[in-house]
Enzyme design. Structure first.
Site, PDB file in Angstrom:
ATOM      1  N   GLY A 113      11.993   1.463  10.787  1.00 44.34           N
ATOM      2  CA  GLY A 113      10.718   0.969  10.253  1.00 44.34           C
ATOM      3  C   GLY A 113      10.983   0.085   9.044  1.00 44.34           C
ATOM      4  O   GLY A 113      11.851   0.369   8.220  1.00 44.34           O
ATOM      5  N   ALA A 132       7.900   1.292   2.797  1.00 47.56           N
ATOM      6  CA  ALA A 132       8.919   2.310   2.544  1.00 47.56           C
ATOM      7  C   ALA A 132      10.263   1.881   3.126  1.00 47.56           C
ATOM      8  O   ALA A 132      11.289   1.882   2.432  1.00 47.56           O
ATOM      9  CB  ALA A 132       8.479   3.652   3.132  1.00 47.56           C
ATOM     10  N   SER A 183     -12.881  -3.544   3.131  1.00 51.06           N
ATOM     11  CA  SER A 183     -12.460  -2.902   1.888  1.00 51.06           C
ATOM     12  C   SER A 183     -13.605  -2.094   1.276  1.00 51.06           C
ATOM     13  O   SER A 183     -14.748  -2.530   1.245  1.00 51.06           O
ATOM     14  CB  SER A 183     -12.014  -3.953   0.884  1.00 51.06           C
ATOM     15  OG  SER A 183     -11.834  -3.341  -0.380  1.00 51.06           O
ATOM     16  N   ARG A 190     -13.990   8.833  -0.193  1.00 54.31           N
ATOM     17  CA  ARG A 190     -14.049   8.436   1.211  1.00 54.31           C
ATOM     18  C   ARG A 190     -14.542   9.555   2.132  1.00 54.31           C
ATOM     19  O   ARG A 190     -15.365   9.322   3.003  1.00 54.31           O
ATOM     20  CB  ARG A 190     -12.653   7.993   1.664  1.00 54.31           C
ATOM     21  CG  ARG A 190     -12.240   6.705   1.027  1.00 54.31           C
ATOM     22  CD  ARG A 190     -10.816   6.325   1.368  1.00 54.31           C
ATOM     23  NE  ARG A 190     -10.496   5.030   0.762  1.00 54.31           N
ATOM     24  CZ  ARG A 190      -9.324   4.430   0.860  1.00 54.31           C
ATOM     25  NH1 ARG A 190      -8.347   4.996   1.523  1.00 54.31           N
ATOM     26  NH2 ARG A 190      -9.123   3.266   0.289  1.00 54.31           N
TER      27      ARG A 190
END
Lengths: 645, 259
Positions: free
Chosen positions: A40, A44, A284, A337
């Site tokens: 990946g 990260a 957003s 959220r």
């Protein structure tokens, strides 16, 4: 199995520094003797691959896309948090730490979160030095904004494309190391298994997606930086290719999977329209700073809106229910959220949804435009309004937007200790692929922070502690364990190739799985539904293996084959998510159990019973996974019931 | 909506397993799709086609896509003679079927350029872009050896312009649009971003020299300033970035630090 978090002793603020001193180092001249695999290339993985190569390790990096620059970190919009306190508004490492633990509803590990807050400041320095064009003030210094209901302005941003700019920064650092020969980059290569030799992770098996060849790669350590598993739900804001296969394969090889039921459902997404939809688009959540959320006060009015007899703008003020403002006067439209999402669901379940499907609420800018003028609103949200207009063919300057929650992020992931190592020695998990920092709910602008923290500033230190104890010897890829793993992969592929007689397509199965997950393991969960879902998934999985239709061969570019392999793993992971949701009979963060709510219908934790990380061990195909617990201890924060009234 | 599709089908890759060019033997093939909703995205329309093909036992059309929100740069369809189709400032994944009419015939091809060999059908290999970036599309700074972010002030106008350049998604539409298959817009966007910012100044000469050299080596064509690249760019990278790169390049060549 005893889970050892390896959290260092000592006061919270000194743990990381002390740990950095205590762990073993690899001599600079010896680093070139070690090979590290990074799977990946998002924030990260890209950051880790570049940083480890800079230190002198030999890195092999893998991604399934055609270029490392396309990893899904690129789609993050809002920003990245850092405790710089540039705004002089009272921010600090401790405040960011505290907010993150609280925001995670007290289900994360204190020491990890504090370290995250500490290194957050280094991330901004690093990215600016790379040439990331963050927003600036006229004086030339960096601009910040408040995000996701935080009471300080600590979010750094690059218009609505922060993820893109940070990822391109990591990609540039990675490209530099490819140029220097320290990173060997493998694109269009998908990891299909982890290889264990003598109980340690020593390599991976990948499929070359261009020609279908099965290839083995050996190393001294394997880093899984493969993102989250939101696509279990079929419809999510994740990229189409985002998948759980690398993590799931590691899980099957012994890496425990932690808190799989913690998923984040983002409140401001463009609603589903029709069965053809392939993915959902996030808007957003900064929109909630000025937009007002509402639905019609009665079912009858909502029905008229749905059938097109009544337009939103024609609904009288008294007939509008601004439910968030009424219910949560202190936070209003800016509640976190999970709260915003759940309330949208409740309004729609109540029959007051406003699109054809009855699965949408209004987000209205009428009053903001009246107050601030169209120009100011356009300056703030112009690109989002344009995107919305393009997708829905409705102009949000004139009619209210329609929004509905969608799966966005998964807080659960592979269990890791303080060093980011999974329960498989030598196998690490970074970024969204691990469970470590966000507890049961992630705060806005914290995902980018965690991905980069893990990659740039944690793993370069902690991996040394493991490698320093490893002999230099390399394992050849003709070792029996590699051959065995390759054969297993080939057998798995062979089961699907040539299933041209199947009755249903991969997407049809995937959509069915998604529906089960969304219905019973989505925004609200209960014992009855989860029990039912478990059985439904088992049946669906059996049907899938029998009746899925796959075309084309294995030794060629075959996107159907890629997909079927990923969905096969989602079919197993989905059941584990249900298991975990069933076990956790409390509500916390993004996990809402209907049986555990306050009198006012809010999420109610059961700290006495559930202050632990649920880490699941794989016990074999169609076997019940086994639960292990890592107790969470809170010495620096006080557990309280979250309240936004 | 009912539509006729003319799609490039190519089973064999342009480059064989030994790295040599071969004739991929592709051709345009006709398909019909029915009951297409105007609210569908272009890629969802292709999803529908592929579901139909799969059910019939045919090979689905291979095409690249991932984020489906216009930012990853993976999708790469040449639609009716335009990269990413008829709408400006839009990637193929953000294009909706309401941009077409019932009964239309739509032509769908891959990016066509020597430096972007076809892998299958509509999928091309854009690794050449990665190699150009590896030749200098970065600031040489190791992790950790940095100063406080606010020690490097950047005027807002400069930062904003750098951002405009950094908005490139690396999709390759500029190359597909260019009659010479030139990659100048892509390369100039990165050269511009890093030469505008103080962080990139130390390496600006070497960077532009190396990236341009790599671009030429990959087999991209020369720029003749027709501007199709910028007109078709889904992120509106302006043609002025090419002018800036040319200035950077000439200056570097005249005053080069490299011998």
């Amino acid at each position: 199995m005893q889970l050892d978090s390896k959290v260092p002793e000592g006061p919270l603020a000194e743990k990381w520094n002390k740990h950095k001193f205590d762990i073993k180092l690899v001599n600079p001249a010896n680093k070139r003797k070690y090979d590290v695999i990074v799977v990946g290339t998002g924030l990260a993985g890209g950051a880790a691959a570049a940083s480890l190569a800079e230190l002198g390790y030999n890195v092999k990096a893998f991604c399934f896309q055609d270029s490392p620059r396309r990893a899904h970190s690129i789609a993050a919009q809002g920003g990245i948090n850092a405790a710089k306190n540039y705004q002089n508004d009272g921010d600090s490492v401790f405040r960011l730490f505290y907010d993150t633990v609280k925001g995670g509803d007290y289900r994360s590990r204190e020491a990890n979160v504090h370290r995250l807050a500490e290194v957050s400041v280094n991330i901004i320095d690093q990215c600016v030095a790379q040439g990331v064009p963050f927003a600036r003030e006229y004086g030339g210094l960096l601009d910040n904004r408040s995000f996701g209901g935080a009471q300080v302005s600590r979010t750094f941003y690059a218009r609505g494309q922060t993820g893109q700019q940070l990822l391109l920064g990591a990609y540039s650092a990675l490209s530099r190391q490819v140029d220097s020969g320290k990173v060997k980059m493998y694109t269009r290569s998908e990891m299909l298994d982890l290889v264990m030799v003598d109980g340690k992770a020593r390599g991976i098996v990948v499929r070359n997606l261009i020609n279908g060849e099965i290839e083995s790669h050996s190393a001294h350590a394997v880093l899984l930086c493969t993102g989250g598993y939101g696509n279990v739900f079929f419809l999510s804001t994740n990229a189409m290719g985002s998948n759980a296969t690398a993590a799931w394969r590691a899980h099957r090889k012994g890496a425990l999977f932690a808190n799989p039921c913690y998923t984040q459902i983002h409140p401001t997404c463009i609603p589903v329209s029709g069965g053809h939809q392939s993915k959902l688009t996030l808007m957003s959540e900064s929109l909630r700073n000025d937009g007002r959320v509402w639905v019609p006060r009665t079912k009858e009015l909502a029905e008229k809106v749905r059938s097109g007899q009544l337009k939103a703008n024609d609904i009288k003020e008294a007939d509008r229910d601004y439910y968030l403002e009424t219910k949560y006067p202190a936070f209003g439209n800016l509640v976190p959220r999970d709260v915003a999402s759940r309330n949208a669901k409740m309004a729609c379940d109540d029959g007051r949804g406003v699109n054809k499907e009855g699965q949408a609420v209004f987000l209205d800018f009428r009053d903001a435009i009246k107050r601030d003028g169209k120009d100011l609103i356009s300056a703030k949200y112009g690109n989002l309004f344009q995107m919305y207009h393009k997708i829905t063919d409705e102009n949000p300057y004139e009619v209210p937007m329609k929004i509905y929650p969608a799966v966005h992020y998964t807080m659960g992931g592979l269990w890791v200790d303080y060093n980011l190592m999974t329960t498989v020695p030598g196998c690490y998990a970074l970024g969204e692929a691990n469970f470590s920092d966000h507890g049961a709910n992630r705060l806005g602008a914290s995902a980018l922070m965690q991905g980069l923290a893990d990659g740039y500033f944690v793993i370069p230190y902690t991996i040394g502690d493991y490698l320093a104890r490893m002999p230099y010897d390399k394992v050849a890829t003709d070792h029996p364990e590699f051959k065995k793993a390759e054969q297993e992969v080939k057998d798995r592929i062979a089961k699907f190739v040539g299933k041209s007689e199947g009755t249903k397509t991969v997407d049809e199965f995937h959509k069915e799985l998604g529906k089960i997950m969304w219905e019973y393991c989505g925004m609200a969960r209960n014992t009855e539904g989860l029990t039912k879902a478990k059985k439904m998934i088992q049946e669906l999985r059996a049907d899938f293996h029998k009746n899925v239709k796959v075309s084309g061969g294995d030794k060629e570019f075959n996107q159907t084959l890629e997909k079927v392999m990923r969905v096969a793993d989602f079919m197993e992971l989905g059941e584990l998510m249900v298991d975990d949701a069933l076990n956790r009979s409390e509500s916390c963060g993004g996990h809402f159990r209907e049986e555990s709510q306050t009198d006012e219908g809010e999420a109610k934790r059961k700290d006495d019973e559930f202050s632990y990380v649920a880490a699941w061990e794989y016990k074999g195909e169609n076997q019940q996974a086994e639960l292990h617990k890592e107790a969470l201890e809170f010495e620096n924060v006080k557990l309280t019931q979250r309240s936004y009234k | 909506m009912n539509l006729t599709l003319q799609i490039w089908r190519q089973n064999k890759p342009d480059i064989n397993n030994n790295g040599n060019y071969q004739n991929g033997e592709g051709k345009m093939t006709e398909y019909k799709v029915a009951d297409i909703s105007p609210d569908m995205s272009f890629l969802e329309m292709l999803d529908e086609l592929n579901e139909d093909l799969l059910k019939k036992g045919d090979d689905p059309v291979a095409f690249d896509h991932d984020c489906r929100e216009g930012i990853c740069g993976m999708c790469s369809l040449y639609i009716n003679g335009q990269p990413h189709g008829p709408e400006s400032g839009t990637t193929a994944c953000q294009l909706h079927m309401r941009s077409f009419k019932d009964g239309d015939t739509i032509y769908i091809e891959p990016w066509r350029a020597k430096a972007f060999p076809v892998v299958k059908d509509l999928v091309v290999n854009r690794s050449s872009f990665d190699r150009i970036m590896q030749a200098g599309g970065y600031v040489s700074v190791n992790t950790g050896v940095t100063v406080d972010a606010n020690e490097i002030p950047v005027a807002k106008t400069i930062a904003d312009e750098a951002f405009n350049m950094a908005a490139c998604i690396g999709c390759g539409a500029c190359v597909a649009a260019c009659k010479n298959a030139s990659a100048m817009l892509f390369v100039s966007a990165k050269v511009s971003q890093l030469s505008l910012l103080p962080q990139g100044k130390a390496e600006r000469k070497k960077r532009v020299e190396r990236m341009v050299a790599q671009m030429d080596e990959e087999g991209f064509g020369a720029c003749t300033n027709t501007g199709a690249c910028s007109a078709e760019c889904p992120k509106d990278i302006p043609l002025s970035s090419i002018a800036r790169m040319n200035r950077e390049y000439f200056e570097a060549k005249i005053t080069s630090n490299n011998v």
